[in-house]
Motif scaffolding. Structure first.
Motif: not given
Length: 204
Positions: A107-111, A141-146, A195-199
């Motif tokens: 999560e947070g990587g290239k995808r 707004i998400s703390p998980l997004k740069d 949101g996505c299947i990977y998350s």
């Protein structure tokens, strides 16, 4: 050197107020909770149209649930300026195609970067077609997004479409905390994964 994107936004808003303007803004929204504080904040200064474009969301039932919550919030929130709404296409195959070879990325990587780009490109394209003054996204707004990555992407895309990108770091000044408060006030569904299947799989 990292920019302070909250200060960048402050400067834009100060200029808007100084010139007594109410520019149009196409706001990409990932979900109602993330849009809550963003709309509360920006609707004082902009004529907002929310663009709900999230082909990454899986399964489709989850997409529909989030879509309904977005519409619900827009219908009940007492915004200063009227807020319009556009729903983008739910083209899940498009997200799968950009994710090929990146399925195992964290999560947070290239995808995720590809996903941000997909949604920001679609937002800028619509904003260009419909002659909006600005475009931006609730994603910061998400703390998980740069926010650095998001704003650099937005700036790059703005040059491609020749439209102003509204810099932001909505998590600043307790923005994320306020979004949680507003979600409780308006009884909004808060999802348990991005949101996505990977998350989704990462939450199992």
């Amino acid at each position: 050197m990292k920019k302070n994107y909250q200060l960048e936004l402050d400067n834009i808003i100060n200029n808007i107020q100084k010139n007594n303007l109410t520019p149009s803004l196409l706001l990409h929204s990932c979900c109602a909770p993330c849009s809550s504080y963003t709309i509360e904040y920006l609707s004082k200064y902009f004529k907002i149209t929310v663009f709900y474009y999230n082909p990454n969301i899986f399964p489709k039932d989850e997409y529909i649930t989030r879509l309904k919550e977005q519409k619900k919030f827009l219908n009940i929130f007492p915004a200063i300026n009227t807020i319009d709404f556009i729903e983008g296409n739910y083209d899940y195959k498009k997200f799968i195609n950009i994710s090929k070879g990146l399925e195992l990325e964290p999560e947070g990587g290239k995808r995720c970067l590809k996903c941000y780009e997909l949604r920001l490109l679609a937002t800028a394209e619509i904003a260009h077609q419909k002659n909006f003054d600005y475009f931006t996204s609730t994603l910061s707004i998400s703390p998980l997004k740069d926010s650095q990555i998001l704003n650099e992407l937005g700036e790059k895309i703005s040059k491609k479409y020749n439209i102003n990108y509204l810099y932001s770091d909505f998590k600043k000044r307790n923005g994320f905390k306020r979004s949680i408060e507003l979600s409780k006030i308006y009884n909004l569904y808060r999802q348990q994964y991005c949101g996505c299947i990977y998350s989704q799989n990462n939450k199992k």
